[in-house]
Design an enzyme around this catalytic site. Structure first.
Site, PDB file in Angstrom:
ATOM      1  CB  CYS A  33      -5.728   5.435  29.504  1.00  0.00           C
ATOM      2  SG  CYS A  33      -7.318   4.951  28.356  1.00  0.00           S
ATOM      3  CB  CYS A  41      -5.757  -0.548  23.639  1.00  0.00           C
ATOM      4  SG  CYS A  41      -4.861  -0.413  25.218  1.00  0.00           S
TER       5      CYS A  41
END
Length: 319
Positions: A76, A225
């Site tokens: 992430c 993201c």
């Protein structure tokens, strides 16, 4: 009692739990259940995921990120920046290494991307175009600007892992309804994407400036993201006009970041540079058996919120 930091990278928001400082220990079931309980935007604290900051025998810290649906992500990028800030501040250093699921990654505090925004740079790697790395079932070993028949006859996609699985398409304009529909469909195609996939639409605004929006596996449409912005920057460099070795401005719904694509021989690496904003610190009581939680106290970081709003307004003016 559980203490945490509510934070975000480009509006991609997280609950950061420091297991090293507080000596918390959670089972795998408890990590999943905490994510389902606390990330819920209707009945929980509300976030895209939980960042667990853990001890590591390979680096200064280890990061594990659980999505709001209880699944664990391989990586992430936005979350890694938040963890980078936390570990750097704890260690009193300008750069550290963070262990992730697939690699130990270098992170550092770097030049501000916008006035007043503390900025952190994280390495996004390994990068692979081999479909087995996603994994993905396709008739070729790589998917570079190809139609995926089961998904769409109108769009062409490039597939890559960074190391999260991504498919990226370059479009004239981002249509959120189409993105949502394609993202949902892609994640139902288990015969093509056995573990799901992140789907990104990329609009080239000008040379070295793009807009990206993503349907994130396990989350849905997100403000941003980090690995998707990194993957999208790489694809827009290979298929579009963007340059290697220079900061590409990546605008997103939650603000903006810079991505630098580097290539050594045939190997790509990406530097993701952006904010790591602390929104508030808090303490709660929770009961996983009965799926209940309650506030004890919280402290809002209003100055950081106000500064980031200025960046967000500037980013919106660029699209």
């Amino acid at each position: 009692m559980l203490e945490f930091i509510k934070c975000h990278g480009s509006g991609n928001d997280f609950i950061l739990i420091d297991e090293m400082t507080h000596n918390y220990t959670f089972t795998e079931d408890e990590r999943r259940d905490l994510s389902l309980l606390l990330c819920d935007r209707n009945n929980g604290v509300g976030s895209d995921g939980i960042l667990f900051v853990m001890p590591s025998d390979k680096a200064e810290a280890r990061m594990r990120m659980f999505n709001s649906d209880g699944t664990e992500a391989e990586m992430c990028g936005n979350g890694l920046r938040c963890v980078a800030r936390h570990v750097i501040e704890q260690a009193g250093q300008s750069n550290v290494n963070i262990e992730t699921q697939k690699a130990v990654l270098a992170v550092e505090q770097t030049a501000e991307i916008y006035d007043g925004i503390d900025t952190f740079s994280v390495a996004i790697e390994p990068v692979s175009f081999e479909i087995d790395s996603l994994p993905m079932n396709f008739e070729k070993n790589e998917v570079l600007d190809e139609v995926i028949p089961e998904l769409s006859s109108k769009l062409t996609f490039t597939a890559l892992s960074v190391p999260n699985p991504h498919i990226v398409t370059i479009v004239d304009e981002v249509d959120q309804s189409v993105l949502k529909a394609d993202g949902e469909k892609a994640n139902q195609l288990k015969s093509v994407f056995p573990r799901g996939v992140n789907v990104s639409f990329v609009q080239i605004l000008e040379k070295n400036k793009i807009f990206v929006q993503t349907y994130e596996r396990g989350v849905g449409l997100t403000n941003a993201c980090g690995t998707a912005m990194s993957a999208s920057t790489l694809v827009s460099t290979i298929l579009g006009p963007n340059d290697l070795d220079v900061p590409i401005v990546v605008i997103n719904k939650g603000g903006l970041v810079n991505c630098v694509v580097e290539k050594a021989e045939r190997r790509y690496t990406i530097q993701l540079r952006g904010n790591a904003t602390n929104v508030y610190t808090a303490a709660i009581e929770f009961d996983l058996v009965h799926k209940r939680w309650d506030w004890i106290e919280s402290s809002v970081h209003q100055n950081e919120i106000d500064i980031y709003e200025k960046l967000k307004e500037y980013a919106a003016s660029q699209v």
